[in-house]
Each structure stands twice: as structure tokens, then as C-alpha cells.
Design a protein around this motif. Sequence first.
Motif, PDB file in Angstrom:
ATOM      1  N   TYR A  36       0.857  -1.194   0.000  1.00 57.14           N
ATOM      2  CA  TYR A  36       0.000   0.000   0.000  1.00 57.14           C
ATOM      3  C   TYR A  36       0.887   1.237   0.000  1.00 57.14           C
ATOM      4  O   TYR A  36       2.024   1.216   0.480  1.00 57.14           O
ATOM      5  CB  TYR A  36      -0.878   0.065   1.255  1.00 57.14           C
ATOM      6  N   GLU A  66       0.633   4.978   1.674  1.00 51.34           N
ATOM      7  CA  GLU A  66      -0.134   5.714   2.666  1.00 51.34           C
ATOM      8  C   GLU A  66       0.320   7.177   2.657  1.00 51.34           C
ATOM      9  O   GLU A  66       1.494   7.471   2.875  1.00 51.34           O
ATOM     10  CB  GLU A  66       0.071   5.118   4.057  1.00 51.34           C
ATOM     11  N   ARG A  96      -4.901   5.177   2.397  1.00 52.81           N
ATOM     12  CA  ARG A  96      -4.124   4.107   1.772  1.00 52.81           C
ATOM     13  C   ARG A  96      -4.610   3.806   0.357  1.00 52.81           C
ATOM     14  O   ARG A  96      -5.804   3.783   0.095  1.00 52.81           O
ATOM     15  CB  ARG A  96      -4.191   2.830   2.611  1.00 52.81           C
ATOM     16  N   LEU A 126       3.869   0.709   2.663  1.00 54.57           N
ATOM     17  CA  LEU A 126       3.445  -0.298   3.627  1.00 54.57           C
ATOM     18  C   LEU A 126       3.433  -1.670   2.974  1.00 54.57           C
ATOM     19  O   LEU A 126       3.065  -1.811   1.803  1.00 54.57           O
ATOM     20  CB  LEU A 126       2.040   0.008   4.155  1.00 54.57           C
ATOM     21  N   ASP A 132       0.716  -6.673   4.812  1.00 53.63           N
ATOM     22  CA  ASP A 132       0.113  -6.921   6.123  1.00 53.63           C
ATOM     23  C   ASP A 132      -0.027  -5.648   6.943  1.00 53.63           C
ATOM     24  O   ASP A 132      -0.403  -5.694   8.115  1.00 53.63           O
ATOM     25  CB  ASP A 132       0.915  -7.965   6.897  1.00 53.63           C
ATOM     26  N   GLY A 133       0.302  -4.493   6.330  1.00 49.96           N
ATOM     27  CA  GLY A 133       0.167  -3.215   7.026  1.00 49.96           C
ATOM     28  C   GLY A 133       1.404  -2.775   7.772  1.00 49.96           C
ATOM     29  O   GLY A 133       1.438  -1.659   8.297  1.00 49.96           O
ATOM     30  N   SER A 134       2.422  -3.615   7.835  1.00 55.24           N
ATOM     31  CA  SER A 134       3.650  -3.243   8.540  1.00 55.24           C
ATOM     32  C   SER A 134       4.486  -2.300   7.679  1.00 55.24           C
ATOM     33  O   SER A 134       4.291  -2.198   6.472  1.00 55.24           O
ATOM     34  CB  SER A 134       4.469  -4.490   8.884  1.00 55.24           C
ATOM     35  N   CYS A 135       5.425  -1.619   8.327  1.00 55.59           N
ATOM     36  CA  CYS A 135       6.288  -0.677   7.607  1.00 55.59           C
ATOM     37  C   CYS A 135       7.712  -0.788   8.156  1.00 55.59           C
ATOM     38  O   CYS A 135       7.911  -0.803   9.375  1.00 55.59           O
ATOM     39  CB  CYS A 135       5.777   0.754   7.753  1.00 55.59           C
TER      40      CYS A 135
END
Length: 463
Positions: free
Chosen positions: A268, A270, A276, A351, A354-357
Motif C-alpha cells: 500500500y 499511505e 491508503r 506499507l 500486512d500493514g507493517s512498515c
Amino acid sequence: MNRKISLGMAVTIVILAMTVTFSITMLLAMRLFDSTVSSVKEKESMYNKLAEVDRYVRGNDYYDIDETVLYDRLSAGYLLGTGDKYARYYTASAYTDLINVQNGTLLGIGVELAIDQSGYAKVTKVYTDSPAQEAGIKVGDYITAVDGNDVKSMSGVDAVQTRLRGESGTSVNVTWLDSEASEHNADLTHSGYTATTVDSALLQDSVGYIKIWQFDGTTPSELDYALRSLTASGATSLVFDLRDNGGGILEDAISCIDLITPEGTLAYAEDKYGNRTLLGSSTGESAIALPLVCLVNGNTASAAELFASSLRTLSGARLVGTTTMGKGTIQSSPQRLSDGSAVVVTVAKLLCGDGSCFDGTGLTVDVERSLTADEQTSYYDFTLDTDPQIQRAVSTAQQLSGTTTVGGVNEAASSAAAEDAGADSEVSAESESAAESEAVSESEATSFEASSEAAESAASSNG
């Protein structure tokens, strides 16, 4: 029972509605005005300060001012002052060169370079059918001068590569030292050649090794070919070498991930407001079922970090090496300005699916294998058979696939004894043969190491 609203009541309602609408409009207009005035005042203050400095310098400075250089430095300084460490300013000539390189108008001589402790540009890769190959330049040689200019006086690898570029048919004079320190000099004529981004080999008869230098338009097709070739040759596991891969084109990296991972969301973008935008997903149509290992280091960045993270999350890949750079942001394409210059700024955070960065932190590895001081000195001299980090990655891949040879396990055990083995113990526990390696006698270990060194000395240098 229906009730009729009197004309007076209707007029009153309309007036109230108009009053409310007018009040809201005025409130918003006042806020916008206040914001605009504040912005104007800030800009006025900035311009006044620049004008004040300019007046003093022009009235007192001994040196004459080059207006073009001054404006370029002011623009570059503005971007530096924003705090965006990935923002970049291109002068008009630099931007023109960038476009010409992308369009194939400007060509290099067909080498990849690195500045090592000598201060000269060491050749780490020579492309097939390139001017450099035709001139006899080989991996391990040192370029010491370009058109008579000492490489040590140039500011980094990019400056050397820029000096080596030219239009097709033009020539550049190159001086270099070969492996025996013999000096050579030749005029190399710029001509077309194929610049690949993926190299591959089958190691120890079962481990497919894939080096990805960067991600660009040709990488997905090159990677697809490498994957098919290695699996057809009997590879039972794969090692992706992403060391020193600074990223490249994000869309092409996502296409590469799609060639390997099962179905899932990949990335993604953001923006600063938290909105997003989906950048890509994997269809899973060509998912690789083999055990995977990604070899990374502190120069693995951006799209290369996304590649490694996605393979770990979706395919269970193990990361070997050292913590990655931690560049998890997305930059704009160069925005051309009216005078021909251009700017690049950060537009979003990157991102993982899984949304982690990993921005600012990097990716921690599952199996730590840093280089010692002596190994760092010899980093660009290593071959596929002598590179200690590749050996550790291969050993990990063999353990995951259950095909670990005794010698391979012994290498892993010996390396672990020399450094922190905490991260390795988890991987070793998954392999029965890894446990057996602990029972290898000291005399057997010496024998294995001697055999390994003999094999390494016989191996040819890999480009």
C-alpha cells in the motif's frame, strides 16, 4: 390532517436557512483567509530574508556570482531544508542526462563499479558484448582514470559512471589496472549492449542462486527465466541475493513478487493523512513451492526490502545477513520545472501487504551473518564459492529443504561459533542433519575445512 404553512412562516424558514448558510460560509472563508494570510506572511518573511542576504553578499563579496550555480544551490538547499532526506534536485543538465540515459541516448561502457579501500573504481560486473568487454576489462580490474582525470578526485561511483557515459559513436579514454597490476589504456567507443539485472547459478547441485541487482522494466522477465531454468535444473531451494540492491522501480518489484508468492496483498501507499492506496496484489498463479532464502544487508533498500518482506510473510522465506536499510517511502517521478531543472520529493509511506512498515527500522534477519573486518576488506573479491554470506544462505536453504550436506552443516556450525549463534539455532533445530553436525570430531572438521578451501581456490571468479 394536513396543515398548510403560512407564507410568513415559509419566508421565515428561508431567511433562517440563508442566515445559517451565510454564517457557515463566512466562517470557512475567514479560516481560509487566516490560513492564506499566514502562508503569505511566512513566504514574505522567507523572501525578505533571502533578499537581505543577497543585498549584503552582492555589496561586499570579493568573488563574482555565477547566477546559474546560485539558483541551483538555492533550490537544492530548499529541498534540504524540508527535512525530506530522499528529496532531490536535478540541475537542467543533470535532468537532461537522466532522460537521455533512460531513453538510451547516453550509454556507458558496460560495467558496474564500486569504490573500495583503494579509492579507485573496482569493476564488479561486465556486461556481455559491451565496449568494456571488447576492450578486455574484467571483473576485479580497477578503473583509475577517465579521460585523464583521476578517479580518486571524483565524488563517488555515480560521478565515475557519469564520466564514462556518452552518445553512441563517441568515445571515452579509460585507464585501468588488471589483476596483475598492469596498466592499460584505451579509447572505448560507446555502443549498444544488453544490461541485465538478474544473474543466476545452481550451487552445490541443488540450491538455485539468483542475484537481483535492481528492479527495472526488464527484471520481471529476467527473473521469470531464471526461476524456470533453475527449477528445470533440479533446484530444491532458492536463494535471492538482494545485497546492495537499492530498489528501483516499485511496480516492477511488485511484478517480481507476483512471480513467486501465493495469493495475497503486496503493498500500500499511505499519504500523510493516513489514506491508503493499494499498489498491488499477488495472484498466486505462479507461486514457488520451494524453500526460499533472501540474503540482505544494510544497503538493501526500498523495493528490495518490500521483496524480502513479502517473501517472508507470504512464502515463509528466511532472511539471512544483516538488518536492511529501512527506506520505506515512495518518491515522485522527477517534476520538471520551467528552467529545465527538476525535483523529486517523498509523496507517501510504503506499507507491506500486512500493514507493517520497515521505514526507519529496516528488516531484521532470521539468521545473522555479518562480515568481519577482514571479510569487508575482501568483499568485492569474493566469488560464489568463497563468499561467507552466500555460504550461510546456501546452508540455510539446504537445511530448510532437508538436503544439507555434512560439509554445508559444518560451515554453518563453524560460522555460528565465531559469532552470535542465537538466530541460527532456530533454523538448525529444524534440520536433523544440523544437530548431527555438533557431533563432528575436531579432526573431521579440519578435513572438511581443508576440502572446502581446496574447492574455493579452484573456483573461477564470478561476474
